[in-house]
Design an enzyme around this catalytic site. Structure first.
Site, PDB file in Angstrom:
ATOM      1  N   ASP A  96       0.824  -1.210   0.000  1.00 24.75           N
ATOM      2  CA  ASP A  96       0.000   0.000   0.000  1.00 24.75           C
ATOM      3  C   ASP A  96       0.856   1.257   0.000  1.00 24.75           C
ATOM      4  OD1 ASP A  96       0.944  -0.496   2.595  1.00 24.75           O
ATOM      5  OD2 ASP A  96      -0.946  -0.038   3.590  1.00 24.75           O
ATOM      6  N   ASP A  99       6.917   4.202   3.522  1.00 20.30           N
ATOM      7  CA  ASP A  99       7.151   5.407   4.305  1.00 20.30           C
ATOM      8  C   ASP A  99       8.652   5.448   4.646  1.00 20.30           C
ATOM      9  OD1 ASP A  99       6.403   7.633   5.912  1.00 20.30           O
ATOM     10  OD2 ASP A  99       6.127   6.371   7.657  1.00 20.30           O
ATOM     11  N   LYS A 127       6.290   7.884   0.173  1.00 18.82           N
ATOM     12  CA  LYS A 127       6.581   9.161   0.833  1.00 18.82           C
ATOM     13  C   LYS A 127       8.101   9.308   0.891  1.00 18.82           C
ATOM     14  CE  LYS A 127       3.670   8.429   4.524  1.00 18.82           C
ATOM     15  NZ  LYS A 127       2.926   8.787   5.751  1.00 18.82           N
ATOM     16  N   ARG A 161     -10.160   2.156   6.693  1.00 15.18           N
ATOM     17  CA  ARG A 161      -9.697   1.325   5.574  1.00 15.18           C
ATOM     18  C   ARG A 161     -10.719   1.237   4.451  1.00 15.18           C
ATOM     19  NH1 ARG A 161      -5.083  -1.553   6.962  1.00 15.18           N
ATOM     20  NH2 ARG A 161      -4.985  -2.290   9.102  1.00 15.18           N
TER      21      ARG A 161
HETATM   22  P1  IMP Z   1       7.441   1.943   6.767  1.00 17.08           P
HETATM   23  O1  IMP Z   1       8.025   0.711   7.373  1.00 17.08           O
HETATM   24  O2  IMP Z   1       7.733   3.169   7.590  1.00 17.08           O
HETATM   25  O3  IMP Z   1       7.804   2.145   5.308  1.00 17.08           O
HETATM   26  O4  IMP Z   1       5.880   1.825   6.866  1.00 17.08           O
HETATM   27  C1  IMP Z   1       5.210   0.935   6.143  1.00 17.08           C
HETATM   28  C2  IMP Z   1       3.873   0.591   6.738  1.00 17.08           C
HETATM   29  O5  IMP Z   1       3.398   1.582   7.658  1.00 17.08           O
HETATM   30  C3  IMP Z   1       2.878   0.557   5.618  1.00 17.08           C
HETATM   31  O6  IMP Z   1       2.780  -0.722   5.062  1.00 17.08           O
HETATM   32  C4  IMP Z   1       1.610   1.012   6.301  1.00 17.08           C
HETATM   33  O7  IMP Z   1       0.935  -0.091   6.881  1.00 17.08           O
HETATM   34  C5  IMP Z   1       2.053   1.938   7.412  1.00 17.08           C
HETATM   35  N1  IMP Z   1       2.005   3.360   6.991  1.00 17.08           N
HETATM   36  C6  IMP Z   1       3.032   4.197   6.708  1.00 17.08           C
HETATM   37  N2  IMP Z   1       2.603   5.423   6.364  1.00 17.08           N
HETATM   38  C7  IMP Z   1       1.258   5.367   6.411  1.00 17.08           C
HETATM   39  C8  IMP Z   1       0.212   6.322   6.141  1.00 17.08           C
HETATM   40  O8  IMP Z   1       0.415   7.485   5.751  1.00 17.08           O
HETATM   41  N3  IMP Z   1      -1.060   5.860   6.299  1.00 17.08           N
HETATM   42  C9  IMP Z   1      -1.350   4.588   6.704  1.00 17.08           C
HETATM   43  N4  IMP Z   1      -0.419   3.677   6.958  1.00 17.08           N
HETATM   44  C10 IMP Z   1       0.877   4.056   6.817  1.00 17.08           C
HETATM   45 MG    MG Z   2      -1.119  -0.022   8.783  1.00 16.60          MG
END
Ligand code: IMP
Ligand code: MG
Length: 172
Positions: A96, A99, A127, A161
């Protein structure tokens, strides 16, 4: 805290079609395994596969990273691993949102241990300004600024969701 529409239905649909067209072209002679990351990718996956004109398989993994916070704790848990063997297969990860990149990096390590012949990443939202671990994205829907996004599968503490479009949550 009111979710505001960020990306409307038509734009989402156009983007999913564009990504599917790229995947159709690149995997014409192959039979990829699409591995969707639960829970956030469930709507994206469902829309994407219906535009794929290929032989393919679908698998799921469930990862958790956030709990009730809006910040990743940098600690990823494999809640549910793969049920099938991906050795020598062409894998496409369906995510999805990326980040910090910590979750995707964890998933790449987990999948690479199982010796697939290739792995590519298809993600709806990135992002880039938040990245802590560099990730090469092969199929990208949207790049967004540092905002929290909900809807179209993405949650905030399990809420929102089901919303059909993408919304940003802003602190008032
Ligand atoms: P990361 O490990 O920081 O890249 O985050 C990844 C996971 O965090 C994603 O698969 C999402 O489940 C959640 N996540 C990160 N940013 C968002 C956001 O803006 N909205 C909702 N879920 C997010
Ligand atoms: Mg999540």
């Amino acid at each position: 805290m009111q979710p505001k529409v960020l990306i409307e239905r038509q734009e989402l649909e156009n983007t999913v079609r564009r990504l599917a067209a790229q995947i159709n072209k690149d995997y014409r002679e192959k039979k990829p395994v699409l591995i969707a990351v639960l829970k956030g990718a469930f709507i994206f996956l469902a829309d994407l596969v219906r535009h794929l004109d290929l032989k393919l398989e679908v698998e799921f993994v469930c990862l958790s990273s956030y709990g009730q916070s809006r910040e990743s704790k940098g600690e990823v848990k494999l809640v549910q691993g793969l049920c099938s063997n991906i050795r020598n297969r062409d894998v496409i990860i369906i995510e999805d949102i990326i980040d910090t990149g910590i979750t995707t990096d964890f998933l790449l390590n987990y999948l690479n241990q199982q010796e697939p012949s290739s792995i590519r990443i298809c993600v709806l939202i990135s992002k880039p300004s938040r990245r802590k671990v560099p990730i090469i994205i092969n199929y990208l829907g949207f790049e967004v600024a540092d905002r929290f996004i909900v809807g179209y599968g993405l949650d905030w503490d399990e809420n929102f969701r089901h919303l059909p479009e993408l919304y940003s949550i802003e602190d008032e």
